[in-house]
Motif scaffolding. Structure first.
Motif, PDB file in Angstrom:
ATOM      1  N   THR A   1       0.726  -1.185  -0.055  1.00 12.57           N
ATOM      2  CA  THR A   1       0.108   0.229   0.032  1.00 12.57           C
ATOM      3  C   THR A   1       0.963   1.208  -0.171  1.00 12.57           C
ATOM      4  O   THR A   1       0.358   2.324  -0.636  1.00 12.57           O
ATOM      5  CB  THR A   1      -0.788   0.156   1.239  1.00 12.57           C
ATOM      6  OG1 THR A   1      -0.108   0.093   2.285  1.00 12.57           O
ATOM      7  CG2 THR A   1      -1.721  -1.218   1.168  1.00 12.57           C
ATOM      8  N   LYS A   2       2.050   1.314   0.667  1.00 12.17           N
ATOM      9  CA  LYS A   2       2.924   2.493   0.464  1.00 12.17           C
ATOM     10  C   LYS A   2       3.560   2.505  -0.815  1.00 12.17           C
ATOM     11  O   LYS A   2       3.458   3.718  -1.251  1.00 12.17           O
ATOM     12  CB  LYS A   2       3.995   2.061   1.720  1.00 12.17           C
ATOM     13  CG  LYS A   2       4.897   3.217   1.670  1.00 12.17           C
ATOM     14  CD  LYS A   2       6.001   2.985   2.884  1.00 12.17           C
ATOM     15  CE  LYS A   2       6.924   4.456   3.031  1.00 12.17           C
ATOM     16  NZ  LYS A   2       8.042   3.923   3.914  1.00 12.17           N
TER      17      LYS A   2
ATOM     18  N   GLY B   1      -0.074   3.206  -3.088  1.00 17.57           N
ATOM     19  CA  GLY B   1      -0.927   3.939  -2.352  1.00 17.57           C
ATOM     20  C   GLY B   1      -2.339   2.987  -1.917  1.00 17.57           C
ATOM     21  O   GLY B   1      -2.425   1.786  -2.686  1.00 17.57           O
ATOM     22  N   GLU B   2      -2.926   3.435  -0.940  1.00 10.39           N
ATOM     23  CA  GLU B   2      -3.786   2.624  -0.348  1.00 10.39           C
ATOM     24  C   GLU B   2      -5.076   2.049  -1.205  1.00 10.39           C
ATOM     25  O   GLU B   2      -5.514   0.993  -1.468  1.00 10.39           O
ATOM     26  CB  GLU B   2      -4.305   2.958   0.951  1.00 10.39           C
ATOM     27  CG  GLU B   2      -3.475   2.848   1.978  1.00 10.39           C
ATOM     28  CD  GLU B   2      -3.944   3.484   3.416  1.00 10.39           C
ATOM     29  OE1 GLU B   2      -3.513   2.737   4.594  1.00 10.39           O
ATOM     30  OE2 GLU B   2      -4.681   4.302   3.284  1.00 10.39           O
TER      31      GLU B   2
ATOM     32  N   ALA C   1      -5.192   2.566  -4.537  1.00  6.21           N
ATOM     33  CA  ALA C   1      -4.606   1.918  -6.039  1.00  6.21           C
ATOM     34  C   ALA C   1      -4.392   0.225  -5.552  1.00  6.21           C
ATOM     35  O   ALA C   1      -4.364  -0.605  -6.374  1.00  6.21           O
ATOM     36  CB  ALA C   1      -3.324   2.424  -6.591  1.00  6.21           C
TER      37      ALA C   1
ATOM     38  N   THR D   1      -6.804  -4.226   3.425  1.00  5.72           N
ATOM     39  CA  THR D   1      -7.171  -2.937   2.960  1.00  5.72           C
ATOM     40  C   THR D   1      -8.432  -2.564   3.263  1.00  5.72           C
ATOM     41  O   THR D   1      -8.844  -1.423   3.735  1.00  5.72           O
ATOM     42  CB  THR D   1      -6.293  -2.530   1.393  1.00  5.72           C
ATOM     43  OG1 THR D   1      -5.247  -3.085   1.473  1.00  5.72           O
ATOM     44  CG2 THR D   1      -6.383  -1.141   1.330  1.00  5.72           C
TER      45      THR D   1
ATOM     46  N   ARG E   1      -7.270   6.465  -7.199  1.00  9.88           N
ATOM     47  CA  ARG E   1      -6.389   7.605  -7.261  1.00  9.88           C
ATOM     48  C   ARG E   1      -6.113   7.903  -5.920  1.00  9.88           C
ATOM     49  O   ARG E   1      -5.108   8.993  -5.516  1.00  9.88           O
ATOM     50  CB  ARG E   1      -6.874   8.791  -7.913  1.00  9.88           C
ATOM     51  CG  ARG E   1      -7.578   8.514  -9.458  1.00  9.88           C
ATOM     52  CD  ARG E   1      -7.969   9.758  -9.988  1.00  9.88           C
ATOM     53  NE  ARG E   1      -9.409  10.135  -9.471  1.00  9.88           N
ATOM     54  CZ  ARG E   1     -10.622   9.730  -9.855  1.00  9.88           C
ATOM     55  NH1 ARG E   1     -10.579   8.852 -10.672  1.00  9.88           N
ATOM     56  NH2 ARG E   1     -11.806   9.934  -9.364  1.00  9.88           N
ATOM     57  N   MET E   2      -6.615   7.216  -4.768  1.00  9.14           N
ATOM     58  CA  MET E   2      -6.219   7.795  -3.410  1.00  9.14           C
ATOM     59  C   MET E   2      -4.742   7.040  -2.801  1.00  9.14           C
ATOM     60  O   MET E   2      -4.810   5.751  -3.007  1.00  9.14           O
ATOM     61  CB  MET E   2      -7.284   7.000  -2.607  1.00  9.14           C
ATOM     62  CG  MET E   2      -8.595   7.967  -2.676  1.00  9.14           C
ATOM     63  SD  MET E   2      -9.893   7.572  -1.521  1.00  9.14           S
ATOM     64  CE  MET E   2     -11.341   8.383  -1.901  1.00  9.14           C
ATOM     65  N   ARG E   3      -3.914   8.001  -2.328  1.00  7.47           N
ATOM     66  CA  ARG E   3      -2.715   7.510  -1.999  1.00  7.47           C
ATOM     67  C   ARG E   3      -2.877   7.086  -0.401  1.00  7.47           C
ATOM     68  O   ARG E   3      -2.480   5.881   0.042  1.00  7.47           O
ATOM     69  CB  ARG E   3      -1.678   8.581  -1.558  1.00  7.47           C
ATOM     70  CG  ARG E   3      -1.142   8.854  -3.038  1.00  7.47           C
ATOM     71  CD  ARG E   3      -0.066   7.751  -3.719  1.00  7.47           C
ATOM     72  NE  ARG E   3       0.973   7.300  -2.673  1.00  7.47           N
ATOM     73  CZ  ARG E   3       1.505   6.428  -3.067  1.00  7.47           C
ATOM     74  NH1 ARG E   3       1.565   5.815  -4.171  1.00  7.47           N
ATOM     75  NH2 ARG E   3       2.593   6.040  -1.990  1.00  7.47           N
ATOM     76  N   GLU E   4      -3.893   7.599   0.286  1.00 14.50           N
ATOM     77  CA  GLU E   4      -4.412   7.044   1.406  1.00 14.50           C
ATOM     78  C   GLU E   4      -5.832   6.959   1.638  1.00 14.50           C
ATOM     79  O   GLU E   4      -6.728   7.972   1.160  1.00 14.50           O
ATOM     80  CB  GLU E   4      -3.677   8.285   2.440  1.00 14.50           C
ATOM     81  CG  GLU E   4      -4.038   7.784   3.947  1.00 14.50           C
ATOM     82  CD  GLU E   4      -3.449   8.849   4.928  1.00 14.50           C
ATOM     83  OE1 GLU E   4      -3.732   8.775   6.368  1.00 14.50           O
ATOM     84  OE2 GLU E   4      -2.446   9.530   4.525  1.00 14.50           O
TER      85      GLU E   4
END
Length: 425
Positions: free
Chosen positions: A280-281, A284-285, A287, A334, A404-407
């Protein structure tokens, strides 16, 4: 080990140990029941569909009210009762076999009743976690518990497959019954601060159910997660229903190979649990959800391919199971963390039950569909349909803002979200 590490909590350690043992034993059931049905009772595709459907029917029939009921009870007590019920039910199978009266309908009835107990355990389990750890520890606890479950599962299937080659499958179920007893005893040692729900705040059952459904429906990210999970569960259920028949009957590989396949899957699941934070890092979480949901379907391709090249099945099937489990675990850790972050604690039971009603409620439908397709279209066509549907099922998540969310979003319900004691994962 950091000062606030979950491993320092005695309550968490008891919970952790109990779930590790019961997850280990659950692998014996997953292997032993199909082996009993196929080798001892001669079950065909349709009968296997009935057996697998029975094991998850509770999520379709009782999925919605179970959340409201769990929110009215102390969740740890519900889990203990469910563990004891599963112990007694599974212990009944070897007794029936020993007396010479075991029939397929007995297995179906036991699978259905165990499914009811599992439903209440699982809804309570996921709803209990945020009560036992702080919000910032929820993701860590999910990873620890998932990793431990996968460690237990690595040895479980291989040992079960070996035992099934030496002793009768009904006898193997006695071990699983013992693991559920161990889980109940471990839960009995956990001390938490969960207070009895306020009866004065209780609403009519239908209204409480509707509140949980409405929360999921009006939360667009949860709606997308529910869509992808339910579609992929429906279509993958076709393949997983037919898998024991593929291995034991069509390929003639035997219970030991089936156990090795599950063990490879457990290794993949363990790596998935350990590497999810890095995954996830890196991506991105959000993606990570999209990538893992697509990769899960693609990883199922070795199942139908094994019929094209039976001589390679011994390699294709374990490799496929490894990749399937890896991406399923990444996706599940996730998306469960997202659900727990977004939901107010008072609605956790109903939120989890509402989602499970959909995502697990389709499993018996997928099993029945798999049984019907296996008879009507044959094993190979059924498996390709399963692969195609599972890949396409990723669309609701892939075509959403999650990609599109990194977090993933943090909770906006801080009042009442603090820790109570230990958590489950």
């Amino acid at each position: 080990m950091t000062p606030d590490s979950l491993a320092r909590s005695g309550n968490f350690r008891w919970f952790w140990a109990g779930q590790g043992v019961s997850q280990f034993g659950a692998q014996f059931t997953e292997l032993a029941l199909p082996v009993v049905a196929i080798t001892l009772l001669g079950a065909n595709e349709w009968e296997m569909g009935l057996l697998v459907a029975a094991s998850t029917a509770a999520f379709l029939v009782l999925g919605l009210p179970s959340g409201a009921w769990v929110d009215r009870m102390r969740k740890r007590r519900v889990m203990i009762a469910a563990d004891l019920a599963r112990m007694l039910l599974l212990a009944a199978v070897p007794v029936l076999a020993l007396t010479g009266v075991l029939e397929l309908w007995h297995l179906i009835a036991v699978a259905a009743a165990v499914g009811v107990a599992t439903l209440f355990f699982d809804v309570s389990y996921q709803s209990y976690i945020p009560l036992l750890v702080e919000d910032r520890q929820v993701g860590e606890a999910n990873s620890k518990l998932e990793a431990t479950a996968q460690v237990a599962n690595i040895a479980g299937p291989g040992i079960a497959g070996g035992l099934l080659s030496l002793i009768t499958a009904p006898a193997v179920l006695l071990f699983t019954a013992g693991t559920y007893l161990a889980s109940a005893l471990s839960l009995g040692r956990v001390r938490d601060t969960e207070a009895p729900p306020d009866r004065a705040a209780r609403q009519p059952l239908l209204r409480e159910i509707a509140e949980g459904v409405a929360f999921v429906w009006h939360q667009p990210l949860l709606r997308r997660i529910t869509g992808t999970t339910s579609i992929t569960n429906l279509f993958s259920g076709i393949a997983f229903t037919l898998l024991p028949l593929l291995v034991l009957r069509d390929l003639g590989l035997g219970p030991a190979v089936l156990g090795v396949m599950f063990s490879f899957g457990a290794v993949g699941g363990l790596l998935g649990a350990l590497l999810t934070p890095r995954f996830t890092k890196l991506f991105g979480e959000g993606a990570a959800l999209s990538i893992s949901s697509i990769a899960f379907g693609v990883a199922m391709v070795p199942l139908p391919l094994s019929l094209f090249a039976p001589q390679l099945a011994i390699v294709l099937l374990p490799a496929g199971n490894f990749l399937i489990a890896f991406f399923v675990v990444v996706y599940n850790i996730t998306q469960v963390t997202l659900r727990q972050r977004l939901c107010p604690p008072r609605l956790l039971g109903r939120m989890n039950a509402s989602i499970r009603f959909v995502v697990w409620g389709v499993l018996p439908l997928g099993s029945l569909l798999g049984g019907w397709l296996g008879v009507a279209a044959g094993m190979q066509a059924s498996l390709w349909i399963s692969v195609a549907g599972t890949v396409l099922g990723a669309a609701p998540v892939v075509l959403s803002p999650l990609t599109r969310m990194r977090e993933l979003p943090r909770p906006d319900h801080t009042p009442e979200s603090g820790a109570a004691v230990a958590r489950d994962g």
